[in-house]
Design a protein around this motif. Structure first.
Motif, PDB file in Angstrom:
ATOM      1  N   PRO A   1      32.546  22.584  22.485  1.00  0.00           N
ATOM      2  CA  PRO A   1      32.689  23.483  21.338  1.00  0.00           C
ATOM      3  C   PRO A   1      32.845  24.951  21.718  1.00  0.00           C
ATOM      4  CG  PRO A   1      30.892  21.925  20.993  1.00  0.00           C
ATOM      5  CD  PRO A   1      31.315  21.781  22.407  1.00  0.00           C
ATOM      6  N   GLN A   2      32.170  25.371  22.793  1.00  0.00           N
ATOM      7  CA  GLN A   2      32.243  26.779  23.178  1.00  0.00           C
ATOM      8  C   GLN A   2      33.649  27.185  23.614  1.00  0.00           C
ATOM      9  OE1 GLN A   2      28.721  25.863  25.673  1.00  0.00           O
ATOM     10  NE2 GLN A   2      28.281  28.039  25.428  1.00  0.00           N
TER      11      GLN A   2
ATOM     12  N   ILE B   1      33.328  31.122  24.211  1.00  0.00           N
ATOM     13  CA  ILE B   1      33.592  31.735  25.512  1.00  0.00           C
ATOM     14  C   ILE B   1      34.977  32.352  25.522  1.00  0.00           C
ATOM     15  CG2 ILE B   1      33.865  31.254  27.978  1.00  0.00           C
ATOM     16  CD1 ILE B   1      31.908  28.849  27.419  1.00  0.00           C
ATOM     17  N   THR B   2      35.038  33.602  25.962  1.00  0.00           N
ATOM     18  CA  THR B   2      36.319  34.294  26.064  1.00  0.00           C
ATOM     19  C   THR B   2      36.914  34.083  27.448  1.00  0.00           C
ATOM     20  OG1 THR B   2      35.199  36.299  26.753  1.00  0.00           O
ATOM     21  CG2 THR B   2      35.629  36.041  24.408  1.00  0.00           C
ATOM     22  N   PHE B   3      38.153  34.504  27.617  1.00  0.00           N
ATOM     23  CA  PHE B   3      38.851  34.308  28.871  1.00  0.00           C
ATOM     24  C   PHE B   3      39.268  35.646  29.457  1.00  0.00           C
ATOM     25  CE2 PHE B   3      39.115  30.406  26.642  1.00  0.00           C
ATOM     26  CZ  PHE B   3      39.156  29.422  27.602  1.00  0.00           C
ATOM     27  N   ASN B   4      39.384  35.689  30.774  1.00  0.00           N
ATOM     28  CA  ASN B   4      39.907  36.890  31.424  1.00  0.00           C
ATOM     29  C   ASN B   4      41.337  37.135  30.962  1.00  0.00           C
ATOM     30  OD1 ASN B   4      37.675  37.542  33.033  1.00  0.00           O
ATOM     31  ND2 ASN B   4      38.232  35.981  34.529  1.00  0.00           N
ATOM     32  N   SER B   5      41.682  38.395  30.723  1.00  0.00           N
ATOM     33  CA  SER B   5      43.037  38.708  30.302  1.00  0.00           C
ATOM     34  C   SER B   5      43.971  38.880  31.496  1.00  0.00           C
ATOM     35  CB  SER B   5      43.048  39.988  29.463  1.00  0.00           C
ATOM     36  OG  SER B   5      42.499  41.059  30.208  1.00  0.00           O
ATOM     37  N   GLU B   6      43.377  39.155  32.681  1.00  0.00           N
ATOM     38  CA  GLU B   6      44.218  39.361  33.854  1.00  0.00           C
ATOM     39  C   GLU B   6      44.816  38.045  34.322  1.00  0.00           C
ATOM     40  OE1 GLU B   6      41.144  40.370  33.626  1.00  0.00           O
ATOM     41  OE2 GLU B   6      41.048  42.526  33.922  1.00  0.00           O
ATOM     42  N   VAL B   7      46.013  38.141  34.866  1.00  0.00           N
ATOM     43  CA  VAL B   7      46.673  36.979  35.442  1.00  0.00           C
ATOM     44  C   VAL B   7      46.774  37.199  36.946  1.00  0.00           C
ATOM     45  CG1 VAL B   7      48.792  35.620  35.523  1.00  0.00           C
ATOM     46  CG2 VAL B   7      47.989  36.539  33.347  1.00  0.00           C
ATOM     47  N   ALA B   8      46.398  36.187  37.691  1.00  0.00           N
ATOM     48  CA  ALA B   8      46.417  36.326  39.152  1.00  0.00           C
ATOM     49  C   ALA B   8      47.833  36.590  39.653  1.00  0.00           C
ATOM     50  CB  ALA B   8      45.855  35.051  39.797  1.00  0.00           C
TER      51      ALA B   8
END
Length: 521
Positions: A63-64, A163-170
């Motif tokens: 769910p998160q 839970i959010t995600f990093n906006s940066e892309v490797a």
């Protein structure tokens, strides 16, 4: 029927890098951060023709993450086939499910329990996975909202926040393809805790273990045997999911709790027999899985997990500096290359680190024994030292028992400084930031504060986290100082429990309303 099992995250306070090789030990603390797995049947009753089914259904929900995956489970081979999923499936969860079901089939032999197992599988499996907020980083959201970097803000989050995600892309993709964003984490061993919680919940649900009487593993006890089975299956599933055989201290802490850990021999999972079986798994779609698991559960695992926890009136505090991410596999690879290129120097450094690690462990054990034998004097000394910088600790001792307590406190502190010294030397020689300069300045300032016993970078080090161990109530002042220095103090504390059976879905527990909830996602 519903089963809820939980497993803790970890902090390695001593033994970084050395714990990768036997017989070196690591001191690992289990924490209040826990993953939960909730297992229940998908259907309550079975149709008359269910005995002829070759497949059953499995649904996994997170769910998160707003994720859900559905599978078909082969009742013959215990393998999963993904039928639908929002986003990508989780290999750690998939391997945990497959290995747990195969292990239940391999270990349950009497007809009555086998029939009960078959019925449970035919009813399908609904698995819900939840992780405490402490596993995930909310620092960027806090900063974006202009809120202070304080434990109070973290405490105001609803339990099991989305839970959010990093906006940066490797960078580094030659084809221009975008890498999928990763969940920002705090380095507490989330994959190990998650894998262990799923394995424990399934093995208990299917009747392969009984986790209703928690306790440390001990030779000959039923509880110990059950924990050992959870450990063997969780380690195997975790290693295969990550594609390598690691030291396993994170899984061991998730199963057994705080401990002194010596890794298992890698040959247990890298033998020709297991490798062949795993190749067979990939080539045949899983027809060899029962053989693989039967072999794993009958093997003798030679890891060592000796009971260990911090002495009384000592508090573990973790901080998130927010100065950049660290790739542990990359740093480990660099250290291994240094070992090969300069074996004499690396052997000397590791020897000194091993001595310092042992010294720290010995002093902490002495302090625990002193707290038991001289409780009043121990409490008096520790509370007095919590209000003083280390240079004045000797002034509080007025008799020989108190002097012994102060000597051990100072010896533990010296051992911690020695560990940091050799970890920095190793980092410089290997060309990796095990204790970066920014962390060194922060940790030196922390060690000079009143009531601070230890401070360092946990595990493999890097930019991700710092820890301290404080005396009495000194953690509040350290947390405040860290906040002022731009370090987010986390809510995590030591909890020496390992895997546990819970009485209900954690989302149904009453949440304290003492602090108003602020949604910052």
């Amino acid at each position: 029927m519903e089963v809820v099992a939980s497993a803790p995250g970890k902090v390695l306070i001593a033994g970084g890098y050395l714990v990768l090789e036997r017989p070196n030990a690591g001191l690992v603390l289990s924490t209040t951060a826990r993953f939960y797995a909730v297992v229940r049947p998908l259907i309550d009753s079975l149709p008359a023709d269910s005995w002829a089914w070759a497949w059953t259904d499995v649904k996994v929900s997170s769910p998160q993450l707003s994720r859900e995956a559905t599978y078909k489970l082969s009742l013959k081979n215990s393998t999963l086939q993904l039928t639908s999923a929002r986003e990508s499936a989780n290999p750690f969860v998939e391997q945990a499910i497959q290995f747990s079901i195969a292990a239940a089939k391999a270990t349950i032999t009497d007809k009555e329990r086998k029939d009960a197992l078959d019925k449970l599988l035919l009813q399908g499996l609904s698995i819900t996975i939840l992780g405490c907020n402490d596993f995930y980083s909310y620092r960027k959201q806090i900063e974006a909202r202009g809120l202070p970097l304080s434990p109070e803000v973290l405490l105001s989050l609803p339990p099991f926040s989305s839970i959010t995600f990093n906006s940066e892309v490797a960078n580094g993709s030659m084809t221009g393809e975008k890498c999928k964003p990763e969940v920002a984490k705090t380095g507490l061993g989330s994959s190990a805790a998650m894998t262990t919680s799923v394995v424990a919940a399934l093995l208990h649900y299917l009747g392969a273990v009984d986790l209703s009487c928690p306790g440390q593993s001990s030779s000959g006890s039923a509880t110990g045997q059950d924990l050992d089975l959870v450990h063997a299956i969780a380690q195997s599933a975790h290693c295969i999911a990550q594609g390598k055989i690691g030291s396993g201290f994170d899984v061991s802490a998730a199963v057994y709790g705080s401990q002194r850990y010596v890794r298992f021999s890698p040959e247990i999972l890298s033998s020709a027999q297991v490798i062949y079986a795993l190749q067979c798994l990939q080539a045949t779609g899983g027809t060899c899985l029962p053989d693989v698991v039967s072999d794993i559960v009958t093997r003798r695992w030679d890891h060592e997990n000796t009971q260990f926890s911090m002495p009384p009136l000592m508090t573990l505090l973790l901080g998130e500096p927010g100065t950049g991410g660290t790739s542990t596999p990359s740093m480990v690879g660099s250290v291994k290359r240094w070992q090969k290129s300069d074996p004499e120097k690396s052997k000397d450094t590791w020897s000194k680190l091993g001595i310092a690690n042992s010294a720290l462990e010995n002093q902490l054990r002495i302090l625990k024994k002193l707290s038991e034998d001289h409780q009043e004097e121990y409490e008096s000394v520790v509370r007095s030292c919590s209000r003083l910088a280390y240079g004045k600790w000797t002034e509080v001792a007025t008799n020989q028992h108190q002097e012994a307590i102060v000597r051990s406190l100072l010896a533990a502190r010296d051992a911690s400084l020695e560990i940091r010294l050799h970890m920095r030397e190793m980092g410089i020689a290997a060309g990796v930031p095990i204790e970066p300069e920014s962390q060194t300045q922060l940790l030196d300032a922390t060690m000079n504060m009143e009531g601070v016993l230890l401070a360092g970078v946990p595990g493999a080090g890097g930019f991700d986290a710092v820890f301290s161990v404080t005396l009495g109530d000194a953690s509040n002042a350290v947390a405040s100082a860290w906040s002022s220095a731009g370090v987010l103090p986390l809510l995590v504390r030591e909890d020496r429990r390992g895997v546990s059976l819970e009485d209900a879905d954690p989302r149904t527990r009453e949440v304290s309303t003492a602090v108003s909830s602020i949604q910052i996602n």
